[in-house]
Design an enzyme around this catalytic site. Sequence first.
Site, PDB file in Angstrom:
ATOM      1  N   GLN A  35      54.864  32.356   3.418  1.00 44.11           N
ATOM      2  CA  GLN A  35      55.290  32.528   4.810  1.00 44.11           C
ATOM      3  C   GLN A  35      54.557  33.733   5.397  1.00 44.11           C
ATOM      4  OE1 GLN A  35      56.937  30.500   6.540  1.00 44.11           O
ATOM      5  NE2 GLN A  35      58.543  29.479   5.379  1.00 44.11           N
ATOM      6  N   LYS A  47      69.451  21.591   3.943  1.00 50.07           N
ATOM      7  CA  LYS A  47      68.362  20.872   4.627  1.00 50.07           C
ATOM      8  C   LYS A  47      67.693  19.953   3.613  1.00 50.07           C
ATOM      9  CE  LYS A  47      64.115  22.661   5.782  1.00 50.07           C
ATOM     10  NZ  LYS A  47      63.059  21.676   5.454  1.00 50.07           N
ATOM     11  N   ASP A 101      65.560  16.811   7.829  1.00 49.82           N
ATOM     12  CA  ASP A 101      64.321  17.300   8.429  1.00 49.82           C
ATOM     13  C   ASP A 101      63.191  16.286   8.237  1.00 49.82           C
ATOM     14  OD1 ASP A 101      62.228  18.927   9.296  1.00 49.82           O
ATOM     15  OD2 ASP A 101      62.238  20.219   7.535  1.00 49.82           O
ATOM     16  N   THR A 146      54.124  25.706  12.574  1.00 48.70           N
ATOM     17  CA  THR A 146      53.603  27.062  12.352  1.00 48.70           C
ATOM     18  C   THR A 146      52.286  27.025  11.566  1.00 48.70           C
ATOM     19  OG1 THR A 146      55.205  27.182  10.560  1.00 48.70           O
ATOM     20  CG2 THR A 146      55.727  28.396  12.547  1.00 48.70           C
ATOM     21  N   ARG A 151      63.249  29.262  -0.787  1.00 47.60           N
ATOM     22  CA  ARG A 151      63.017  29.956  -2.056  1.00 47.60           C
ATOM     23  C   ARG A 151      63.767  31.263  -2.269  1.00 47.60           C
ATOM     24  NH1 ARG A 151      56.857  29.027  -1.084  1.00 47.60           N
ATOM     25  NH2 ARG A 151      57.761  29.117   1.001  1.00 47.60           N
ATOM     26  N   LYS A 159      61.340  15.009  11.045  1.00 44.10           N
ATOM     27  CA  LYS A 159      60.352  15.209  12.120  1.00 44.10           C
ATOM     28  C   LYS A 159      59.753  13.910  12.651  1.00 44.10           C
ATOM     29  CE  LYS A 159      58.880  19.743  10.325  1.00 44.10           C
ATOM     30  NZ  LYS A 159      59.462  19.796   8.970  1.00 44.10           N
ATOM     31  N   ASP A 219      56.953   8.837  17.125  1.00 43.94           N
ATOM     32  CA  ASP A 219      56.431   7.469  17.245  1.00 43.94           C
ATOM     33  C   ASP A 219      56.708   7.010  18.677  1.00 43.94           C
ATOM     34  OD1 ASP A 219      55.635   4.753  16.681  1.00 43.94           O
ATOM     35  OD2 ASP A 219      56.170   5.079  14.590  1.00 43.94           O
TER      36      ASP A 219
HETATM   37  O1  C5P Z   1      61.184  28.530   0.827  1.00 44.03           O
HETATM   38  P1  C5P Z   1      61.180  28.876   2.281  1.00 44.03           P
HETATM   39  O2  C5P Z   1      62.295  29.812   2.696  1.00 44.03           O
HETATM   40  O3  C5P Z   1      59.835  29.325   2.783  1.00 44.03           O
HETATM   41  O4  C5P Z   1      61.516  27.470   2.975  1.00 44.03           O
HETATM   42  C1  C5P Z   1      61.515  27.297   4.368  1.00 44.03           C
HETATM   43  C2  C5P Z   1      61.777  25.843   4.709  1.00 44.03           C
HETATM   44  O5  C5P Z   1      61.613  25.673   6.098  1.00 44.03           O
HETATM   45  C3  C5P Z   1      60.844  24.842   4.036  1.00 44.03           C
HETATM   46  O6  C5P Z   1      61.589  23.635   3.833  1.00 44.03           O
HETATM   47  C4  C5P Z   1      59.763  24.646   5.061  1.00 44.03           C
HETATM   48  O7  C5P Z   1      59.144  23.393   4.964  1.00 44.03           O
HETATM   49  C5  C5P Z   1      60.561  24.737   6.357  1.00 44.03           C
HETATM   50  N1  C5P Z   1      59.787  25.111   7.539  1.00 44.03           N
HETATM   51  C6  C5P Z   1      59.062  26.291   7.616  1.00 44.03           C
HETATM   52  N2  C5P Z   1      58.371  26.605   8.749  1.00 44.03           N
HETATM   53  C7  C5P Z   1      58.395  25.759   9.795  1.00 44.03           C
HETATM   54  C8  C5P Z   1      59.117  24.584   9.742  1.00 44.03           C
HETATM   55  C9  C5P Z   1      59.819  24.269   8.582  1.00 44.03           C
HETATM   56  O8  C5P Z   1      59.063  27.073   6.679  1.00 44.03           O
HETATM   57  N3  C5P Z   1      57.762  26.089  10.892  1.00 44.03           N
END
Ligand code: C5P
Length: 232
Positions: free
Chosen positions: A190, A32, A59, A119, A211, A61, A64
């Site tokens: 998260q 991604k 990604d 989220t 991560r 998003k 417009d």
């Molecule tokens: O590092 P981590 O596993 O938290 O990364 C999750 C990825 O998914 C990041 O690129 C984050 O911006 C994206 N994302 C998210 N939650 C969302 C939409 C996108 O964590 N609702």
Amino acid sequence: MGKDVIIACDFPSKERVFEFLDLFKEEKPYVKIGMELFYGAGPDIVREIKRRGHKIFLDLKLHDIPNTVKSAMRVLSSLDVDMCNLHAAGTISMMEAALEGLTRPDGTRPLLIAVTQLTSTSQERMEEDLLIHEPLDKVVMHYAENAKRAGLDGVVCSPLEAEKVHTVCGKDFLTVTPGVRFAGGDVGDQVRITTPEKAKEIGSDYIVVGRPITAAADPVAAYRRAVAEFVD
Ligand code: C5P
């Protein structure tokens, strides 16, 4: 549609991404690419990663007026990405225009996925800032249904919402789910998380993992663990 693990390559520079991807000698993970890397490194980053044989979820998003999104999608489609996304809040006409722009002359196109409510948006912020007074989960499901009506392939959602999205929009409507952590791993920022194994059980089609793989001591081993738990 096969399940897959998508690695969120949230790196600030092209060099860092390639250093990371070079660790993978045997497999070519689905990656991604987000706004930071795309805006910093430019569209060539997509071409280069694609040339290395990876599938790409871009990604960005988009949100417009329909005509602008349609033209922008035409450009993304010519970059040969495999999946891209937009905000369902842009309305059904915007989503329909996006699909039109994305469809190549030969009828093929990347998958198109909608973001429902981010989220980071709470019920309180939605009510006070956006004047939307319905319950958050109802808004999410309504936006998912709009995306389906517009002909999109699925939505980005929490793994915990994947089951309901499939009930409302059908099992073929894709759920792409971030917020994944290994059992016993670091949760970071998260909040509503699940393990790859649990995400599989709930019915996610793609998990987006950042991560827990990119910051692992052994990223290849972490990727293989995610694949073993989610796909195999
Ligand atoms: O590092 P981590 O596993 O938290 O990364 C999750 C990825 O998914 C990041 O690129 C984050 O911006 C994206 N994302 C998210 N939650 C969302 C939409 C996108 O964590 N609702």
